[in-house]
Structure formats: structure tokens, C-alpha cells
Design a protein around this motif. Structure first.
Motif, mmCIF file in Angstrom:
data_model
loop_
_atom_site.group_PDB
_atom_site.id
_atom_site.type_symbol
_atom_site.label_atom_id
_atom_site.label_comp_id
_atom_site.label_asym_id
_atom_site.label_seq_id
_atom_site.Cartn_x
_atom_site.Cartn_y
_atom_site.Cartn_z
ATOM 1 N N MET A 776 27.615 52.228 47.579
ATOM 2 C CA MET A 776 29.017 51.594 47.757
ATOM 3 C C MET A 776 29.027 49.898 47.484
ATOM 4 S SD MET A 776 30.942 53.992 49.161
ATOM 5 C CE MET A 776 32.082 52.950 50.149
ATOM 6 N N SER A 796 44.494 52.374 49.680
ATOM 7 C CA SER A 796 43.006 51.903 49.926
ATOM 8 C C SER A 796 42.325 53.051 50.102
ATOM 9 C CB SER A 796 43.254 50.909 50.968
ATOM 10 O OG SER A 796 43.260 51.486 52.227
ATOM 11 N N SER A 800 38.882 53.523 47.597
ATOM 12 C CA SER A 800 37.799 53.500 48.025
ATOM 13 C C SER A 800 36.819 54.857 47.694
ATOM 14 C CB SER A 800 37.817 53.198 49.532
ATOM 15 O OG SER A 800 36.338 53.434 50.170
ATOM 16 N N ARG A 804 33.990 54.430 45.074
ATOM 17 C CA ARG A 804 32.761 54.115 45.942
ATOM 18 C C ARG A 804 32.793 52.766 46.163
ATOM 19 N NH1 ARG A 804 30.230 57.697 48.686
ATOM 20 N NH2 ARG A 804 28.187 56.701 48.154
ATOM 21 N N CYS A 805 33.703 52.130 46.650
ATOM 22 C CA CYS A 805 33.428 50.648 47.196
ATOM 23 C C CYS A 805 34.202 50.723 48.331
ATOM 24 C CB CYS A 805 34.579 49.857 46.170
ATOM 25 S SG CYS A 805 33.821 49.692 44.490
ATOM 26 N N GLU A 806 33.754 49.593 49.197
ATOM 27 C CA GLU A 806 34.123 49.071 50.304
ATOM 28 C C GLU A 806 35.509 48.229 50.116
ATOM 29 O OE1 GLU A 806 31.015 47.397 52.442
ATOM 30 O OE2 GLU A 806 30.167 49.382 52.873
ATOM 31 N N VAL A 807 36.509 48.637 50.177
ATOM 32 C CA VAL A 807 37.639 47.683 49.815
ATOM 33 C C VAL A 807 38.446 46.746 50.774
ATOM 34 C CG1 VAL A 807 40.004 47.809 48.816
ATOM 35 C CG2 VAL A 807 38.449 49.807 48.363
#
Length: 904
Positions: A776, A796, A800, A804-807
Motif C-alpha cells: 500500500m 476514493s 484505493s 493499492r494506495c491510501e488515498v
């Protein structure tokens, strides 16, 4: 009506053998799905669309050329059927005169008997027996491709109706003065003992000796004129030596006499512009009995031909070589020329030589009495209809080839010294007088005697083929007409190879105009040439021609059909390797799995198949407001795809058809829309909004299946039958093709599409910096407008999950330190890299990538600055090289920016 079935999900794994066996064309045929009726056209219920199958040889078996050709035809016919036209595909096979006779003679030879020992009647009985037993193989194999012909109308060129048409056409042409018997140079096969069409002659490279021979001058003792020839055995038949009148070397010799070596005959030196000043010595021996060009020169100068090679390829001269094989005589004549003192020198020379396609021996240009068609009277109008656009060629550059041939057309030799074929309807009296008639009885009536013997020769196979657009619709003579002809003639589209543009396409145009007064078709689609991955033509001798049936067994029919169209741009050669069919197989698997996902969502949100079907039948895309922004985006792109799809059909760009559907289905529908839909519905248990979302997903899937059906008939019919209750005797093949909604094309989805664009850019950045896929990563987004912020916040969770990101989304955020950044439609995004990757390793990797890409760009610049390459390569090839350079330059800029991020 067959038993109804409820919509059920598909098997977990796609098995092409099971699916294709279930929907084999025999099943479709049994239901009569592909029958076309003239009554519906004449009653103005439907407009006609007719495709004419180029009849495969009755001796043939399936090749990749057949796969490409027949898949294209099937695509055109299925599309037209689904767009509401009365679509008729006329099938048939060709009797293939010399090919079939050769096959049967070889079979008899193994049994220890020849056709001459059997006699004509019994031999033909053997041929018909062979045809009945083996002649349907190619059609059975074509059925495995799923082609949708009206098989009730299958015609064989030797069937009674087709044979009657051939006879009547011959008689009509003869009585109009367009058929005659005369003596001309023709292609002769010394083994098969028959004249050959140009199509039956295969050009092969061959190394021969270029022999320089001196001819002494009669009135100038001690002086000579030197000639270069690859056929010294024909010197014995020389009637003149020709030089170009513009050649200063020989200007003073024109009118002089020369002595033919070995023969001692005196022949004149003449001037003719046909002579190539640059070839050999610039002086050409004229042997009219053994060279078609020499024959024309001799006709212009009134020389009589002298024949020195017989039908069997053996010498017939009176100078001591009679009975020798032509190639043995060649070597002896070279030795004798040297002994006589006439041989100057011998060089190795590689050139293309014609070989008999069946006997694989060098063809002999032979002066022979044959039957001919006068072509120039027929060619003028046939050229005009193409020049005027009454018949359109795709791609259009083939018009130049067609025009050149029509403007330089020669009379057509139509007689063959075979027994299998349409016997020429001419009868001879004992004194040689000939009577042409439609039957023996009519000939006897005309001659006033029954002491007549029919011509032994049969007609060139192409003579029946040029009548194909007429005979397949029941035409049997010059004045015959019927409902099928009135409804379906002219036919619509001919799909064929450019190698028979002269032998078949041009002749069909001439025949249609002459016998019916109208063109035989409106459009001609010339297929690509299929080559192996090394660029070589496919051939059995090279062992580079895959067996299509084995490819089908391994990958599936739909996969093969899809692949061969995907890689075959209009007007360009196809490089085919069997492994390329993984593209089609993977696409079929993706289609299957995406359908299973949609059907699982259907089962989740609907209590039963009946409940789904009731809502789905009432579902209307135009009358609802969407719950998710992704739905507006996918609908706009779906209709954009449909617009391009129908437009590509109208332009005969079949390759674009497949690629447009592929890009929409894989990229927009699967990788974006379905993934977003799964996330949106992940926490939802029920509700009308969710049900409508599923209905839209099914609606789009059904549309995708329909536009894919002409290319992939088996898998699409299988999945379509799982959408809603329908009877087994229904088929997607008879459903309506989706049409374009102009309203959706004008819909502004700029903001709605922002999450998808942003997700794609984040994935690109992660790949560029080799951020581990399972990690992440912190993602910060700075929206450009309040409207963009609202869309991004609403999506969002999707962003996400799919990156695979913390937005984090904020209008006033700043770029974090050591963050990879980018800009999407004015919206800034930053991925924090610290702690995710090794900066030192990534810097080293980027330095290497920058060096590699810089070298690649330099090589492309060198290539594009080469005037020889730019001037001689096609525009498409040059454009592709420029595209490569532009893409490489964009990547280089990204790598440099990324290196700056890691260095500062």
C-alpha cells in the motif's frame, strides 16, 4: 418450440471443444437459420445482401488461406443478417480439372492401369466415384469454421445446371464471334500433356546457363553478332535476330543476314523496340514457336514459326537432335557450339522459370492449335465499371493492377487436353469442318449429317468459374432468369485473393456484363497474404504451413478466427505463427470469465431467473438515471465503440472492427467498469439501484456478444443463451445488431472519467518506480476544481482498491518530499516513495534505462534521416517508426523526471 431453459451461470472453465460441438454449424443448419429466400426481397420485406464463396477445389483441404478468406465472408454475412438484410451466402466447389484428373490418375497408376487403357467413359466413372467419396472433405472442414452458408444451394461446377450454363455460354460467345480456334503460343505441360492457365504455372527461381553465341554475318566474312540465351536448344528454330532501333551498336547491321549456328540457315537482323538494350548483348534471337514475346515480334514482321520441341518435351528438329530430351539436347548443343567455334562464353544465371503446378516440371511455351476467347471486346466495359466506381476494390490500389492487365489483355486459351471437365460443345465432320451447338442433335441438324465426332478437349476450369455469380443463382443460359437472380443479383461482396484478380475477378466482371448486362458484385475485398514469422509464404515444401484443424483442436475455432482477423490489416501481409492464437484464446477466456462474473452478480441480486428476466425485459437505458458515474462513462464509450464498429464495416476495415471491440471490452468494460462495479456493490445486499446496475452490466455484455458474434460465433451464442430464457432453436445470429445512440456520443463524461484516468496514471507511476505490487502506497491528490474533488471523493474507495494506495484528497496539499508526481486533466497526484523502494537501486536502474532509451532513439533518428528508407518504405511503415520515436522520447522524459525526484 423447444423446451425453455432458465438463465444459469456458465461452467467454471471455458472448454472450446464442448461449446463448439454444441453449436456446430450442423446444429445451426438443422434449424435453417442461414436460409435466405428471394420472396422476402421481392416482397420488399428486406434488402438483399449476397456473398459469393470462391469455390474451393474439390481436391482441396483446409488451409490458413481458407480460414482467413471464409472467416471474412462469414463476418460480412453474419453482420448483414443481424442488421436486418436478407443475407445469402452461396457455397460451392470447383471441379479443378487438371488437379482432380492428376489425383485419380495417380490412384489408378498404383492399381496398375492408365486412363487410356480404361477409355474415356470408364475413366470418368472413376473420377465421379472419387469425387463422391472424397470431394466433400473441404466442405466438411469449412463447416468446422462455423461458416453460415445456405447449404441447400451448394453447387458443384459439374452439376447439371452449371454444365448447361457453360455449354450455352460457349455457344453464345462462338456465335457472336468471340470464341475461335486458332494457333498461338500457350503454356504446355510435357507430363500432363495439356495446355495450362497462367494460374497453374508456378514461378520458381532456377539457375541456368546464360550462353553467349556468335552468329556469323553472311555478307561480312569474319564478322559476327553475339546473342545471349538461356535456351540454346531453340537456336535451331530461330527466324531472325532483333535489335533495338535506338541501340547505336547495331544500327548499321539492321537488314543484314546472319547464319544460324548448327542449322546453317540465313536469317535477317531486324529492328524492334521490344528488345531490351541492357540485357545480355542487346541482340535477341527470335524463336516464335517457343516464346510468346518472340511470337508477337514474328507476327509484326511476318515470320513463320519453326517448331523444334514437341509436346513431350523432346526435340523434333532435323539436325540430329530429334528424340532427345530438351535439357539433354541443351547440354549437347552447348558442346556442339563450342566445337563449331560459335560459343563465346557461358555464365551462371539465376532467373524465374515457370513450372507446372501439378507435375512440377518446367513448362514449355508451345505453339499449338487451341480454342480462344477474344478478350479485348469484353475488357473495355469491364474496365469502365471499375474506373467509374460501379465496382469498388478494397484496398483501392488494386485498381492500378487491374487497369494495367485490362489495357494489355490477351486472348484467353480455354481448351485443355484433359478428360475431366466440361467437354467443348464442338463437333467435326470427317473433312474437319466444325459445328458448335448446345447438343449433338443440334450439331447434326446444323451439319445435315450424323457423321460427327465431338471435340476431345475440355474447357479450362476458369471457364465455368467466370460464370459463378450467375450459375450459383440458377442461371443456365443467355436468356434464363428466375426469382433468385432478380432478388440477389448483382451480389454484394466478393472476398478473394489478389493473386486471381486476372484469372477470376476480371473474367467474372466480363461475363456478368456480357450475359446479364450488369456487374456481378459491388465490392471486392482482397485478402492479405499469410506468411510465417520470417516473412515467407506458407507452403508444404517449406514445412511452415500449420494445419488449421490442429490449431482449432488446440486453441478453438473462435480463437483462430479472432486472431487471424486481429492480425490482418486491410491490404497488408499477415505474419502468422500458431502461438499467436494465444491472443484469441485469452480473449475467449476473458469473455467467458467476465460473463461468469456478471451472471454471479445477477444471481446475487435476483431471487430467481424469472425475477431477473422480468426486470431485464422492462429495463431501458434511456429512461433511468444512473447510480454510479462509471455507468455514464461506460455507456458513452460503448456507443463510441459502436460508431467506430459500424463505420469500420462500411469501410471494409475488418481488422479495426476487432480491435475496437477488443479495446472496449478488455479495457473499459472489464478492467474498469466491472472492477468498479464489484467494489461499488461489495457492501450492498439488495435494492433496485443494484438490480438496475446488474441489468446495465448484462445489457452491455449482450451488446458485446452481438458485435463479437460475426467474428466468434460459437462462444457468443453459448453465452447469449445464458442471459435469459430462450428456446434452443433461437440464436444470437438472428438477433438485431446494436445501433448507435447519438445522444450518448454527445454526453460529456469528462469529470465522470477522471477516476479511471487517474487510476491508470497511478498504476503507470508505480510501474515506473517499481513499487512492489502488494504494498500500500500513500497517494495524495490535489483536485483542480471543486467538481473534480467531489467526483474523486465519491470514488476514493475505487481508487484505493484499484491502485493499492491510501488515498488523501485535499485542495491545498503540497507535494511531499521524495514523491513521484504527475498531472491528470489539471489534477495533481503524488505517490510517496520513501520507505517503499531502494532509492540507490532505483537510481541505478533509471540511469541504465535512460542510456538504453537514448540509444534506441538515436537508432530511430538515424533510420528516419535515411532518405532511401523514407522514400522507399510505405507511409504506414514510416509512420510507425515515427510513433516509436515519439513514444521513446516520452518515456525518456519520464525517466529523467523520475531520476530528478530520487536525486533531489
Amino acid at each position: 418450440m423447444s423446451e425453455q431453459k432458465a438463465p444459469l451461470n456458465l461452467e467454471k472453465t471455458y472448454n472450446h471443444q464442448d461449446v463448439e460441438e454444441r453449436w456446430r454449424s450442423a446444429h445451426w443448419e438443422a434449424l435453417g437459420l442461414f436460409h435466405a429466400e428471394s420472396s422476402r426481397v421481392l416482397g420488399h420485406e428486406k434488402a438483399p445482401y449476397t456473398v459469393l464463396m470462391p469455390p474451393p477445389n474439390v481436391t482441396g483441404s483446409l488451409t490458413l488461406g481458407h480460414v482467413l478468406n471464409h472467416t471474412l465472408q462469414d463476418i460480412f454475412i453474419r453482420y448483414s443478417r443481424m442488421t436486418g438484410r436478407e443475407a445469402l451466402w452461396l457455397p460451392g466447389t470447383d471441379h479443378a480439372g487438371i488437379a482432380t484428373q492428376t489425383v485419380v490418375e495417380k490412384k489408378l497408376k498404383k492399381e496398375g492401369v492408365t486412363r487410356h487403357e480404361l477409355g474415356r467413359r470408364e475413366f470418368l466413372e472413376h473420377v465421379w466415384q472419387w469425387r463422391d467419396e472424397y470431394g466433400g472433405l473441404i466442405l466438411r472442414q469449412l463447416r468446422r469454421l462455423g461458416i453460415s452458408c445456405d447449404w441447400r444451394r451448394n453447387l458443384f461446377t459439374m452439376d447439371e445446371s452449371a454444365s448447361q450454363a457453360v455449354v450455352n455460354a460457349f455457344v453464345a460467345l462462338y456465335r457472336d464471334g468471340l470464341i475461335y480456334r486458332g494457333t498461338r503460343i500457350i503454356n504446355w505441360c510435357p507430363v500432363s500433356q495439356t495446355a495450362l492457365s497462367d494460374e497453374e504455372v508456378i514461378m520458381k527461381p532456377r539457375r541456368d546457363k546464360l550462353v553467349y553465341v556468335q552468329y556469323s554475318l553472311v555478307n561480312q566474312p569474319g564478322k559476327y553478332i553475339t546473342v545471349a540465351t538461356v535456351r540454346p536448344e531453340t537456336i535451331l528454330g530461330d527466324v531472325a535476330i532483333a535489335v533495338n532501333p535506338a541501340d547505336p551498336r547495331y544500327r548499321e547491321l539492321i537488314g543484314e543476314l546472319a547464319v544460324v549456328p548448327l542449322a546453317g540457315r540465313h536469317i535477317p537482323i531486324i529492328a524492334d523496340e521490344y528488345v531490351d538494350i541492357e540485357f545480355g548483348t542487346g541482340a535477341l534471337k527470335i524463336t516464335p514457336a517457343h516464346d510468346p514475346n518472340d511470337y508477337e515480334v514474328a507476327r509484326r514482321h511476318n515470320f513463320q514459326p519453326i517448331s523444334v520441341v514437341g509436346k513431350d518435351g523432346r526435340m523434333t528438329d532435323s539436325f540430329g537432335y530429334a528424340g532427345m530430351d530438351r535439357f539433354e539436347a541443351r547440354e549437347k548443343i552447348i558442346r556442339d557450339l563450342e566445337e563449331e567455334g560459335s560459343l563465346v562464353r557461358v555464365e551462371e544465371y539465376e532467373h524465374n522459370v515457370g513450372y507446372s503446378e501439378r507435375a512440377d516440371v518446367v513448362v514449355e511455351p508451345y505453339l499449338s492449335e487451341q480454342w480462344f476467347v477474344r478478350m479485348k471486346p469484353l475488357a473495355e466495359r469491364a474496365l469502365q465499371v471499375v474506373n467509374d466506381g460501379e465496382i469498388r476494390f478494397h484496398p483501392p490500389h488494386w485498381i492500378n493492377t487491374y487497369r494495367h492487365w485490362m489495357e494489355n489483355i490477351q486472348d484467353w486459351c480455354i481448351s485443355r487436353q484433359l478428360w475431366w471437365g466440361h467437354r467443348i460443345p464442338a463437333w467435326y465432320e470427317p473433312d474437319g469442318k466444325v459445328w458448335v451447338a448446345s447438343s449433338y442433335e443440334e450439331a447434326c441438324h446444323l451439319a445435315g449429317t450424323d457423321k460427327l465426332v465431338q471435340e476431345d478437349d475440355v474447357l479450362d476450369t476458369w471457364f465455368s468459374s467466370w460464370l459463378w455469380p450467375l450459375t450459383t443463382l440458377g442461371w443456365t443460359g443467355t436468356h434464363s432468369d428466375n426469382d433468385d437472380l432478380r432478388a440477389f443479383y448483382p451480389t454484394s461482396t466478393l472476398v478473394t485473393g489478389p493473386d486471381i484478380i486476372f484469372f477470376w475477378v476480371a473474367r467474372m466482371i466480363m461475363a456478368g456484363l456480357y450475359f446479364k448486362g450488369d456487374v456481378p458484385f459491388r465490392d471486392v475485398y482482397f485478402t492479405s497474404i499469410i506468411r510465417d514469422m520470417k516473412g515467407r509464404k506458407l507452403s508444404k515444401s517449406l514445412g511452415n504451413s500449420p494445419d488449421p484443424l490442429k490449431v482449432i483442436d488446440t486453441y478453438g475455432t473462435d480463437a483462430l478466427r479472432f486472431t487471424i482477423i486481429y492480425i490482418a490489416p486491410l491490404g497488408q501481409d499477415v505474419l502468422f505463427g500458431e502461438e499467436k492464437c494465444e491472443l484469441g484464446r485469452n480473449f475467449a477466456t476473458k469473455l467467458w470469465n467476465a460473463s461468469r462474473l456478471v451472471f454471479m452478480l445477477r444471481e446475487r441480486f435476483f431471487s430467481s431467473g424469472d425475477a431477473f428476466e422480468k426486470r431485464y425485459r422492462a429495463f431501458s437505458v434511456d429512461e433511468r438515471s444512473f447510480s454510479f458515474a462509471e455507468e455514464r462513462v461506460v455507456m458513452q464509450r460503448y456507443h463510441t465503440m459502436l460508431e467506430r464498429y459500424h463505420g469500420a464495416f462500411s469501410q471494409f476495415r475488418v481488422n479495426d472492427i476487432v480491435k475496437n471491440v477488443y479495446d472496449f471490452f478488455w479495457g473499459d468494460y472489464c478492467d474498469w467498469y466491472l472492477e468498479a462495479l464489484k467494489i461499488k456493490l461489495s457492501g450492498v445486499q439488495e435494492g433496485e439501484a443494484a438490480q438496475d446496475a446488474v441489468c446495465l452490466a448484462v445489457h452491455l455484455l449482450e451488446g458485446i456478444l452481438k458485435v463479437l458474434h460475426p467474428v466468434m460465433p460459437f462462444i457468443t451464442d453459448e453465452i447469449w443463451h445464458h442471459i435469459a430464457s430462450c428456446s434452443i432453436d433461437e440464436s444470437i445470429a438472428l438477433s438485431a445488431m446494436p445501433s448507435v445512440d447519438e445522444g450518448w456520443l454527445k454526453t460529456d463524461t469528462t469529470l465522470d472519467a477522471l477516476p479511471q484516468l487517474l487510476i491508470a496514471e497511478v498504476r503507470s507511476l508505480r510501474a515506473l518506480f517499481t513499487v512492489p505490487a502488494g504494498t500500500m502506497a500513500p497517494l495524495t491528490i490535489k483536485p483542480a476544481t471543486e467538481g473534480a474533488r467531489e467526483v474523486l471523493v465519491a470514488n476514493s474507495a475505487i481508487i484505493s482498491a484499484m491502485t493499492r494506495c491510501e488515498v488523501g484528497i485535499a485542495m491545498d496539499c503540497q507535494r511531499p518530499r521524495h514523491a513521484a508526481g504527475s498531472l491528470v486533466e489539471g489534477n495533481e497526484l503524488f505517490i510517496q516513495l520513501e520507505g517503499l523502494i531502494s532509492f540507490d537501486k532505483e537510481r541505478d536502474r533509471l540511469v541504465k534505462e535512460i542510456a538504453r532509451v537514448s540509444g534506441y532513439i538515436a537508432s530511430l533518428e538515424k533510420k528516419l534521416s535515411n532518405r532511401s528508407f523514407v522514400d522507399n518504405a510505405s507511409a504506414d511503415v514510416v509512420d510507425k517508426e515515427r510513433e516509436k520515436k515519439g513514444e521513446a522520447e516520452r518515456n525518456l522524459a519520464k525517466f529523467k523526471d523520475n531520476l530528478d525526484v530520487l536525486s533531489n
